[in-house]
Design a protein around this motif. Structure first.
Motif, mmCIF file in Angstrom:
data_model
loop_
_atom_site.group_PDB
_atom_site.id
_atom_site.type_symbol
_atom_site.label_atom_id
_atom_site.label_comp_id
_atom_site.label_asym_id
_atom_site.label_seq_id
_atom_site.Cartn_x
_atom_site.Cartn_y
_atom_site.Cartn_z
ATOM 1 N N THR D 2 0.842 -1.197 0.000
ATOM 2 C CA THR D 2 0.000 0.000 0.000
ATOM 3 C C THR D 2 0.877 1.247 0.000
ATOM 4 O O THR D 2 2.086 1.193 0.219
ATOM 5 C CB THR D 2 -0.888 0.033 1.241
ATOM 6 N N PHE D 4 0.824 3.441 2.152
ATOM 7 C CA PHE D 4 1.303 3.615 3.515
ATOM 8 C C PHE D 4 2.613 2.863 3.727
ATOM 9 O O PHE D 4 3.606 3.408 4.237
ATOM 10 C CB PHE D 4 0.222 3.099 4.469
ATOM 11 N N ASP D 5 2.631 1.587 3.261
ATOM 12 C CA ASP D 5 3.861 0.811 3.390
ATOM 13 C C ASP D 5 5.007 1.475 2.634
ATOM 14 O O ASP D 5 6.135 1.598 3.131
ATOM 15 C CB ASP D 5 3.650 -0.580 2.835
ATOM 16 N N PHE D 8 6.366 4.283 4.514
ATOM 17 C CA PHE D 8 7.207 3.855 5.630
ATOM 18 C C PHE D 8 8.576 3.443 5.149
ATOM 19 O O PHE D 8 9.593 3.830 5.715
ATOM 20 C CB PHE D 8 6.560 2.681 6.371
ATOM 21 N N TRP D 9 8.615 2.619 4.107
ATOM 22 C CA TRP D 9 9.921 2.125 3.656
ATOM 23 C C TRP D 9 10.806 3.265 3.180
ATOM 24 O O TRP D 9 11.995 3.311 3.486
ATOM 25 C CB TRP D 9 9.737 1.068 2.561
ATOM 26 N N VAL D 108 12.570 -7.900 19.401
ATOM 27 C CA VAL D 108 11.426 -7.333 18.692
ATOM 28 C C VAL D 108 10.631 -8.434 17.999
ATOM 29 O O VAL D 108 9.410 -8.490 18.081
ATOM 30 C CB VAL D 108 11.907 -6.286 17.666
ATOM 31 N N MET G 1 4.206 -8.433 3.534
ATOM 32 C CA MET G 1 3.847 -8.225 4.935
ATOM 33 C C MET G 1 3.536 -6.761 5.163
ATOM 34 O O MET G 1 4.287 -5.866 4.781
ATOM 35 C CB MET G 1 5.043 -8.652 5.798
ATOM 36 N N ASN G 2 2.397 -6.541 5.764
ATOM 37 C CA ASN G 2 2.036 -5.155 6.034
ATOM 38 C C ASN G 2 2.914 -4.568 7.130
ATOM 39 O O ASN G 2 3.319 -5.261 8.052
ATOM 40 C CB ASN G 2 0.576 -5.083 6.489
ATOM 41 N N VAL G 3 3.146 -3.280 6.999
ATOM 42 C CA VAL G 3 3.986 -2.610 7.989
ATOM 43 C C VAL G 3 3.221 -2.535 9.291
ATOM 44 O O VAL G 3 2.075 -2.102 9.328
ATOM 45 C CB VAL G 3 4.376 -1.214 7.504
ATOM 46 N N HIS G 7 7.925 -3.496 12.504
ATOM 47 C CA HIS G 7 8.754 -2.713 11.588
ATOM 48 C C HIS G 7 9.276 -1.460 12.278
ATOM 49 O O HIS G 7 10.466 -1.122 12.175
ATOM 50 C CB HIS G 7 7.944 -2.316 10.358
#
Lengths: 144, 122, 372, 161, 159, 373, 103
Positions: D2, D4-5, D8-9, D108, G1-3, G7
Motif C-alpha cells: 500500500t 502507507f507501506d 514507511f519504507w 522485537v 507483509m504489512n507494515v 517494523h
C-alpha cells in the motif's frame, strides 16, 4: 579674521627659551632647524595655543627640501607658518609632529610617500597612496 | 489524515523536481551554446571587494551566537507545550491558566537570569 | 581583556571592505579585523584613485590647473575652483571685482547644498534605506546642478572660476531660477527632517555612535561638519572671512555630542544657513564686471601663498609656490576629506561591522579628494 | 504494497541512510546537515504513526532548534577542518553495536506484542493536551524546571567570562 | 518615540509616491540643456580660423591637432583640425583662448561610439555639417534662444 | 480529501483508472499548477517590487521591456538562464548546489497548507500552523548552507546572521500566534478562517503587529534584511551565487515573503472571506495578501536597517515579552468571555496600543555601544 | 507483509544501534552528541509506535516522546555548552583526550 602672528616676535620668544633653533623669521614665517621642529612645535602648541595643524606639506627646491607647517590657533584665531629646510636629497629626516597633532598622521605619510622625507617618531611610516615598492618619490622634481 | 500528508509528500517531491529542473535546464543550455562556459581562474575566486582573501574563511565564531541559540532552544520547547494548551484552553479553564503561569514563570526566571547575565546583549 | 577571558573569542576574521564595496563611496578600502561582528582593528588603505593631480599641475599653466581642480572633489568642484583661484590671486596680487565675489559666494553655497545633499543621501543609504533618500536628495541636487549648468555649461566639472573673477557673468535667467529654488528647498529639507530626524531606527543606529570629542577632533585637524558636529564652532567663513562672506549674516551650527547623528544634523542646519546666505547674496548682488582682465599666461612673482576656504567637507587649503614660471612650481591641496579620515580608526574600533559603514558615511569623504 | 507501506519504507530508508551518514561522514558540517535530514525523516515516520503534532514538534524542535545549536557548536569549536575521525575503540564499538542490534531485533521479533486494533485518535493535539495538563501536570512543571536548569547551566558554562 | 518617527517616515515616502517621477525616459524624452552647455560636437568655423594654434596650446590634455597650409594670399588654410573627443575634458579652454572666435563648444551629449578611433574627429572635414554652437564664453550666441531647461513639472508624464 | 480535487476531472479519471493512479495524476497536476502559479507570482511580485519602489522613489522603474516594462521579469529570467555558471573553487560543491533548492523548498512547501479559498488548498493539516513554522525555518537552514558553502567571508557573515535572525524571531512568531489559537481552538488554517466571522486582527491587534514584525524579520525583509545587507555585506549569503542558482534563491525568498503575507491574511485578515460568490474567495485572498505584501514593501522603501545587536534585542527584549503578555491577556479574556464578543475589539486595540507605548518607553531601541572594560 | 509495530521497532533498533556506534566510536564530542540525538530519536520512534499500536486511544506514548524531546533539548544545550567549555580550556573537542578528572 585670522591674524598672522609676527614671526620675529615669536622668534625672539623661542630664542629666549631655546636659543639657536630659529634660522629665519620673515613676515609670519618662522624657519627653524630640522632637528628642532618637534621642540619648537611643542613650545608653540603649549605656549601660544597653536592647537590646530592645518596643513603640512613639503616642497622640493632642488637644493633643499622645505617642510611647511601651517599652524592655526582656534582660541586666539592666529596663524603661523613654520618651515624647516632639509639639505641634500637622500636620507631626509625630520622629527614627526604626530604625537602633538594627530592630524599630522596622514599628511606626514603623504609627504613621505611623495617626497621621501622620513618623519622620525611617526607610528606608522608607510606609503599612503602608492604601493610598497613603488620606485622613487613622484613629487620630487627629479622624478621623470 | 494521512492522505493530507501524502499530498504534502508528493508536493515535496514535485517541488524538488521543479527546482532541480530549473537548475538542470540552465545546465543543459550550456551544451547548446546558449549559456557561455569560459572558466577562468579569477572567476573561481571568492569575491571580497575585489581583493585577494586574507586569512581563512571558515574561522571560529563568537560565542554570543551560541548563547542566543541556547535561549532559542529553551523557549522553542516552551512554545511547543503552549500550543496544545492553547487548543484545549477553554476546557482546562482556570486550572490550565495557573498551570501555564507556573510553567512560564519558571522559564521567565531563566529568561531574567539570561538578561541579567548579559546573554541578551550582543 | 585578559588572555583567559579572550580565549574563545579570538581568531579575528580579516575582512576587506572595499575597494569594490557598495558603500565605500568610491574606492576606499578598509582592512577590518573582526571578532564576530565587532571590529577589533581597522586599517584604511588609500590610493586607489590617486591620479597625481599635484604632479600634473606642475606641468600646466595656471589657468589649465583649474580644470584639474574640478577633478579633486568631484561632488563639490566649485569650491575647489574657488580655493585654487584664491591662492593664485593671493600669489600674484590680482584684485577681484565685487560682483565676481558675490557670484563666487553664490556658487560656493549652492555647492555646499549639493554636496551636503549627497552626503545625507549616501549616509542614509549606508544606514540601509533602500536608496530612497538618496533619490530624493539627488532630485534636489539636480536642480542645483541645473543652475550650475546654466552658468558654467557643465554639471560636474565646472571650471567656472578664473583668477580675477569668474569666466562668464550669470545668465539673466539665473537669478529668477535661483529665487525659485530658494523658495522650494526649505520644504524639501523639512521633508528630509520628517523622514529622518525622529525615525527611531535612525536614532538607534546613529546616536552615540562614532563619538568624536572636541579636543580629539581639533587635535586630529578635523574640519567641516565633523569638527562642528563635535561642538567646535570653527568655520573659516567666520574665522577668516574671505570673498564676500563678511557681508552676510549667518550662524555656525554645531553639534553637542559629536556622534554620527550630530554630524548629520549639522549638515542639514548648514544647508539652511546656506539658503540664508544665498538669500542675502541675491538681494545685495552688485552690478559691475565679473572679471578683471588677467593675462592668459599668469606669471606670479616668486614666493608661496596659502589660501583656504570652507568647502562642504571642511577646510580646503591650497598651497602654491611660484618660481615666476607660467606653471605652479608646487601645487598642494589640503584635502579636508583625507584629514578627516585620520580619526576613522579610533572611531570604528569597538563598533559593529554595520556601524563602521555608518561612521565612514557620517564623515563624508570624497575619494577623489582623498587620493587626488 | 500500500501507499502507507511505501511511505514507511522510503522514510525508514532515508532515516537510516542519513543516520549512517551522520556517523560515517568525515565532513562534520555535512554530517550535521544529514542529521537534519534524518530528523525530518523520523518526523515523517511519526506522521505514518498518526502522530502529526509530534511530527511538527520534531521538525520545529529537532530540525529547527537542536540542529542549529549543533551547527553553531561546530562553528564555534572550529574543528570542521579536522573532520570527524573515529577513535581507537572503533572495532569494539562496532562489535558492541552489532551485538545490541542482533539482540534488539531478536527481542522485537520474538516477542508477541499485545496489539490493539482500535483506530488512532485524530486530531492528536487536543488529547495530548488533556494528558499533558491533567495526568502529567507534575512532569510538565518539572520539565520547565529542567529547562531552567539547562538554561542556567549552559549559560554559566558557555559564557566568555 | 513609540514608533511615531517610523510612521512619519512612512508618510513622507507615501507622499512622494504620489508625485510624478522626476526622472525622464531618456532616449524618448530629453531634458533640454542650457545654452552654455559645454558639450560634444565642437562648432569650428574655418573662415575665422587662422591656424594660430592657440587652442592647441591652451588645451590641458593636448588633444587638438592642427595642420595648416600657407595659401597664396598669405593666409593659413586649415587642412586638418582634429580633436580627440574621447580624451576631451570639455573644459572649454580652447574656446576661451581663441582670439578669433573660431571655435565653439557644441551642445550635444550623445557621444558614445563603437571604437575609440571614432572619437578622433577631424572637424575640418565637417564643414557642411549643421553646427549647434554653445554660447559658453560667447554670449552673443545666447540672443533669441529661450527656455533654459525643462522643469519636471512641465513634462508630460507617462508611466 | 480536499474538495479542490473532488471534481469532475478526478471522477472522470477514476472512472477508468485505478484510484491511486487518478489520485497521483490529479495531485501532480494540481501541484504543478501551484508551483507555476508561485513562479508566476514571484515574477509579478518582483515587477511590483521594482515598480512600486520606483514610485516611492519618484522614478519610473523598469519600463523598457514590453508595455510599462511588464515583460521585464521574463527578460530577467531569460538572462539568468543563460548566465555562465560560476562557483568559487574552494566552495563545497554539493552543499553549494543544494542550498538554493532547500531555500526554494522552504518557501514553497508552506503553500501546501495555505487555503486560498474555502476549498482551495492542497492539504488541511490538523497542525497547519506548526507545519508552516517548521517548514519556513527550513529556509534558514538553506540560507545557512548557501552562506557556509560559498567559502566567502561576506557570505558566511550573512549565513550567521540569517541563523541568528531565525533563532531570535522564531519564538516571537510562534508565541504571537497563540492568541489566535486560543480564540479559535484549532491549529488548522481552514478551521481558523472558518471559525470566526470577524477578521482576527480586530481581536488580536497586538498579535498581528508582533507577528508581522517578527515574520518580516524571519524572512529577512527590510528593515531586518541583515542577511543580505548590501551596504555592509555586499549581498550577504548569496554573494557568490549567480545565474539560475541565484534565481532559485531569490524565488525562495520572494515565496517565503509572500508566504508571510498569506499567513497574515489567513490568520488575521479572514483569509478568503469577502463579499461576493465563492469563486471570488481566491481574488479576496490574493488582494489581501498583496496588500500585506505592499505594506512590507512600503516599509522596505522607507526605513533604514537595524543593527544586529538591536535586531536581537528587539526580538528578545521587546517582542517576546509582549507576545507572552498577549497570550496571557487573551487567555484571561477567554476565561471571562469565551465567545469573544464585539465589545472586546476596542478593548483589545486599546490594550495593544497601551502595551506598545508602555513597552517602548521601557525598552528604547537605543544605540548601544559596548564600552570595553 | 504489512507494515506494523515490528517494523517500527526494528527501525528504532537500527537507529539506536547506529547512534550507539557513533557515540562509542567517535572522537569529536560534537559528533558524539549528534549520535546521542539519533539514539534519543530511536527511543521516540519506539514510544510513538507503542502508542499507536498498543494504546491507540491513549496518547501517553506521544506525551512521553514530547518529554524526551524536551530532555533532548536540555541535554543538547548543556552538552554543547560543556563541549564549548572544554574546548575553551583544552583547545580540543576530542573526547578521547579529555580526561579532566585525572587532573
Amino acid at each position: 579674521m585670522t591674524t598672522a602672528v609676527v614671526a620675529s616676535d615669536v622668534a625672539q620668544q623661542v630664542n629666549t627659551v631655546m636659543p639657536g633653533r630659529v634660522l629665519e623669521a620673515t613676515g609670519s614665517t618662522l624657519v627653524v632647524r630640522p632637528v628642532a621642529v618637534f621642540e619648537v612645535a611643542r613650545w608653540l602648541k603649549a605656549n601660544l595655543g597653536f592647537d590646530f595643524l592645518e596643513c603640512l606639506t613639503a616642497v622640493d627646491y632642488l637644493q633643499h627640501f622645505e617642510v611647511v607647517y601651517y599652524l592655526l590657533s582656534l582660541s586666539s584665531n592666529q596663524s603661523l607658518v613654520l618651515k624647516t629646510r632639509l639639505q641634500g636629497r637622500e636620507g631626509l629626516q625630520v622629527p614627526s609632529v604626530t604625537p602633538l597633532w594627530q592630524g599630522a598622521d596622514f599628511q606626514e605619510r603623504e609627504a613621505y610617500d611623495l617626497f621621501g622625507i622620513q618623519f622620525d617618531g611617526h607610528p606608522f611610516m608607510k606609503r599612503l597612496f602608492l604601493w610598497e615598492g613603488f620606485p622613487g618619490y613622484p613629487l620630487r622634481k627629479d622624478f621623470l | 489524515m494521512l492522505a493530507a500528508y501524502a499530498y504534502i509528500g508528493i508536493f515535496l517531491v514535485v517541488a524538488a523536481v521543479f527546482g532541480a529542473t530549473v537548475l538542470v535546464l540552465s545546465y543543459v543550455l550550456s551544451f547548446v551554446r546558449i549559456r557561455p562556459r569560459k572558466p577562468e581562474t579569477v572567476k573561481g575566486t571568492p569575491y571580497e571587494s575585489g581583493m585577494v582573501t586574507l586569512g581563512k574563511t571558515w574561522v571560529q565564531f563568537n560565542v554570543r551566537y551560541y548563547l542566543y541559540a541556547l535561549l532559542f532552544v529553551v523557549f522553542d520547547v516552551e512554545t511547543v507545550f503552549l500550543y496544545p494548551w492553547a487548543v484545549r484552553f477553554k476546557q482546562l479553564g482556570l486550572f490550565g491558566l495557573v498551570e501555564m503561569t507556573i510553567f512560564i514563570a519558571i522559564l521567565l526566571i531563566g529568561y531574567a537570569y539570561a538578561w541579567k547575565r548579559g546573554a541578551l546583549e550582543w | 581583556m585578559s588572555q583567559q577571558q579572550n580565549e574563545l573569542v579570538t581568531e579575528p576574521v580579516i575582512l576587506n571592505m572595499g575597494p569594490h564595496h557598495p558603500s565605500t563611496h568610491g574606492v576606499f578600502r578598509m582592512r577590518v579585523a573582526l571578532d564576530g561582528e565587532t571590529i577589533v582593528d581597522m586599517e584604511p588603505v588609500l590610493g586607489y584613485l590617486h591620479r597625481g593631480i599635484e604632479k600634473l599641475a606642475e606641468a600646466k599653466t595656471y589657468v589649465q590647473v583649474v580644470t584639474l581642480t574640478d577633478r579633486q572633489d568631484y561632488v563639490a568642484a566649485m569650491t575647489n575652483n574657488m580655493a585654487y583661484v584664491m591662492a593664485v590671486e593671493k600669489l600674484s596680487g590680482i584684485k577681484v571685482p565685487e560682483r565676481a565675489e558675490y557670484i563666487r559666494v553664490i556658487m560656493a553655497e549652492l555647492m555646499r547644498i549639493a554636496s551636503h545633499l549627497m552626503a545625507i543621501g549616501f549616509f542614509l543609504n549606508d544606514l540601509g534605506v533602500f536608496q530612497t533618500v538618496i533619490v530624493y536628495c539627488f532630485r534636489e541636487r539636480e536642480k542645483v546642478l541645473d543652475l550650475f549648468e546654466m552658468a558654467s555649461g557643465q554639471r560636474i566639472n565646472f571650471s567656472y572660476m578664473r583668477p580675477g573673477g569668474v569666466i562668464q557673468d550669470l545668465p539673466p535667467q539665473f537669478i529668477p531660477q535661483l529665487k525659485q529654488l530658494l523658495a522650494e528647498l526649505p520644504g524639501y529639507f523639512d521633508e528630509y527632517e520628517q523622514l529622518i530626524n525622529e525615525n527611531e531606527i535612525v536614532l538607534a543606529r546613529t546616536k552615540e555612535l562614532g563619538v568624536l570629542p572636541a579636543d580629539k577632533a581639533i587635535n586630529a585637524s578635523a574640519s567641516g561638519p565633523v569638527l562642528r558636529g563635535s561642538g567646535v564652532a570653527f568655520d573659516l567663513r567666520k574665522a577668516d572671512p574671505y570673498s564676500a562672506y563678511p557681508r552676510f549674516q549667518f550662524d555656525i551650527p554645531t553639534g553637542t555630542r559629536g556622534d554620527a547623528y550630530d554630524r548629520y544634523l549639522v549638515r542639514v542646519a548648514e544647508m539652511r544657513q546656506s539658503l540664508r546666505i544665498l538669500q542675502q547674496a541675491v538681494e545685495q548682488m552688485p552690478t559691475g564686471p565679473h572679471r578683471t582682465r588677467t593675462p592668459w599666461l599668469i606669471r606670479p612673482p616668486a614666493g608661496d601663498a596659502y589660501a583656504h576656504i570652507e568647502s562642504p567637507k571642511g577646510v580646503l587649503g591650497v598651497y602654491l609656490v611660484s618660481d615666476t614660471g607660467i606653471s605652479p612650481y608646487r601645487y598642494k591641496v589640503r584635502p579636508p576629506s583625507l584629514i578627516n579620515l585620520t580619526t576613522l580608526r579610533d572611531l570604528v574600533v569597538g563598533c559593529k561591522l554595520a556601524d563602521c559603514i555608518v561612521i565612514f558615511g557620517s564623515i563624508d569623504v570624497n575619494m577623489g579628494e582623498v587620493d587626488r | 504494497m500500500t501507499a502507507f507501506d511505501f511511505a514507511f519504507w522510503v522514510l525508514a530508508t532515508v532515516a537510516v541512510v542519513a543516520a549512517l551518514g551522520v556517523v560515517l561522514l568525515r565532513d562534520l558540517f555535512r554530517a550535521a546537515l544529514l542529521l537534519i535530514v534524518a530528523l525530518m525523516a523520523v518526523a515523517g515516520v511519526y506522521v505514518t504513526l498518526h502522530a502529526d503534532f509530534l511530527a511538527a514538534v520534531q521538525v520545529l524542535l529537532y530540525a529547527g532548534a537542536i540542529a542549529i545549536l549543533i551547527v553553531f557548536a561546530i562553528m564555534l569549536t572550529r574543528d570542521v577542518a579536522q573532520g570527524n575521525p573515529f577513535n581507537s575503540l572503533h572495532p569494539v564499538a562496532l562489535a558492541v553495536s552489532a551485538l545490541l542490534l542482533v539482540s534488539l531485533l531478536w527481542a522485537v521479533l520474538a516477542t508477541d506484542w499485545q496489539k490493539s486494533f482500535l483506530p488512532p485518535l485524530e486530531p492528536t493535539t487536543g488529547p495530548i493536551a488533556d494528558i499533558l495538563f491533567e495526568t502529567y501536570v507534575l512532569p510538565f512543571e518539572i520539565a520547565s524546571l529542567l529547562l531552567l536548569a539547562a538554561l542556567v547551566g549552559a549559560i554559566v558554562l558557555a559564557r566568555e567570562k | 518615540m513609540y514608533g511615531t518617527g517610523i510612521l512619519k517616515a512612512l508618510a513622507v515616502t507615501f507622499k512622494n509616491a504620489l508625485r510624478p517621477p522626476f526622472t525622464v525616459q531618456y532616449p524618448d524624452e530629453k531634458v533640454a540643456i542650457s545654452l552654455r552647455f559645454r558639450g560634444y560636437n565642437f562648432a569650428w568655423y574655418r573662415e575665422k580660423c587662422t591656424v594660430c594654434c592657440t587652442c592647441a596650446k591652451a588645451c590641458p590634455v593636448g588633444i587638438i591637432y592642427i595642420v595648416g597650409r600657407l595659401q597664396p594670399n598669405n593666409a593659413y588654410y586649415a587642412e586638418r583640425f582634429e580633436i580627440d573627443t574621447g580624451r576631451c575634458l570639455f573644459c572649454g579652454l580652447c574656446v576661451e583662448s581663441c582670439p578669433f572666435e573660431a571655435i565653439y563648444m557644441g551642445r550635444e551629449f550623445e557621444q558614445a561610439k563603437y571604437a575609440r578611433r571614432e572619437e578622433f574627429i577631424d572637424w575640418a572635414k565637417k564643414d557642411g555639417d549643421p553646427r549647434v554652437p554653445s554660447s559658453w564664453f560667447r554670449p552673443c550666441e545666447e540672443a533669441g534662444v529661450e527656455t533654459h531647461y525643462l522643469q519636471p513639472e512641465q513634462r508630460k508624464v507617462n508611466l | 480529501m480536499p474538495r479542490v480535487w473532488d471534481n469532475f476531472v478526478y471522477n472522470w479519471l477514476a472512472g477508468f483508472l485505478q484510484d491511486w493512479v487518478a489520485f497521483l495524476i490529479m495531485g501532480i497536476v494540481v501541484m504543478a499548477i501551484i508551483l507555476n502559479f508561485l513562479a508566476l507570482l514571484v515574477m509579478v511580485l518582483q515587477y511590483m517590487d521594482r515598480r512600486l519602489i520606483a514610485r516611492f522613489q519618484v522614478r519610473f522603474g523598469p519600463n523598457r521591456v514590453g508595455p510599462s516594462g511588464l515583460l521585464q521579469p521574463i527578460a530577467d529570467t531569460i538572462k539568468l538562464l543563460t548566465k555562465e555558471d560560476l562557483r568559487p573553487r574552494l566552495a563545497d560543491p554539493l552543499v553549494f548546489t543544494l542550498a538554493p533548492l532547500v531555500v526554494f523548498l522552504g518557501g514553497t512547501l508552506a503553500f501546501a497548507v495555505i487555503p486560498f479559498n474555502r476549498s482551495g488548498f492542497l492539504a488541511d493539516l490538523n497542525v497547519g500552523i506548526l507545519y508552516i513554522f517548521a517548514i519556513t525555518s527550513l529556509g534558514a537552514v538553506g540560507i545557512f548552507m548557501a552562506g557556509w558553502s560559498s567559502n566567502n567571508k561576506y557570505s558566511l557573515f550573512g549565513a550567521m546572521r540569517a541563523v541568528a535572525q531565525l533563532v531570535a524571531y522564531e519564538v516571537p512568531v510562534v508565541v504571537s500566534i497563540l492568541g489566535v489559537v486560543l480564540i479559535t481552538e484549532s491549529l488548522s488554517l481552514v478551521d481558523i478562517v472558518e471559525k470566526r466571522d470577524i477578521p482576527l486582527i480586530l481581536l488580536q491587534p497586538l498579535g498581528f503587529l508582533i507577528y508581522l514584525a517578527a515574520a518580516t524579520a524571519e524572512v529577512g525583509r527590510p528593515p531586518f534584511d541583515l542577511l543580505e545587507a548590501e551596504s555592509e555585506l555586499i549581498a550577504g549569503y548569496h554573494t557568490e551565487y549567480n545565474g539560475m542558482r541565484w534565481a532559485l534563491l531569490q524565488l525562495g525568498e520572494y515565496v517565503a515573503t509572500f508566504a508571510v503575507a498569506a499567513v497574515v491574511t489567513t490568520l488575521f485578515l479572514g483569509g478568503w472571506k469577502g463579499p461576493g460568490p465563492a469563486v471570488l474567495g481566491y481574488v479576496w485572498f490574493m488582494l489581501k495578501a498583496l496588500f500585506v505584501y505592499l505594506l512590507i514593501l512600503w516599509v522596505r522603501a522607507s526605513l533604514p536597517r537595524v543593527r544586529i545587536d538591536q535586531l536581537m534585542g528587539f526580538a528578545w527584549k521587546f517582542l517576546l515579552p509582549l507576545a507572552l503578555l498577549n497570550v496571557f491577556i487573551t487567555a484571561a479574556e477567554a476565561l471571562m468571555w469565551p465567545d469573544f464578543p464585539w465589545l472586546l475589539v476596542p478593548v483589545n486595540i486599546a490594550i495593544a496600543l497601551g502595551l506598545v507605548v508602555l513597552w517602548s518607553s521601557l525598552f528604547q531601541l537605543r544605540a548601544y555601544r559596548k564600552v570595553e572594560a | 507483509m504489512n507494515v506494523g509495530l515490528e517494523h517500527y521497532l526494528a527501525l528504532s533498533a537500527v537507529l539506536l544501534t547506529i547512534g550507539l556506534y557513533g557515540a562509542l566510536a567517535k572522537r569529536n564530542a560534537v559528533a558524539i552528541l549528534m549520535a546521542i540525538e539519533i539514539m534519543l530519536n530511536a527511543a521516540n520512534v519506539a514510544f510513538v509506535a507503542f502508542s499507536r499500536y498498543v494504546t491507540p486511544q491513549l496518547l501517553t506514548g506521544q506525551v512521553f516522546a514530547m518529554f524526551v524531546i524536551t530532555v533532548a533539548a536540555a541535554e543538547a544545550a548543556v552538552g554543547l555548552a560543556l563541549v564549548l567549555a572544554i574546548y575553551r580550556s583544552r583547545r580540543t573537542v576530542d573526547a578521547t583526550q579529555v580526561d579532566m578528572l585525572k587532573g
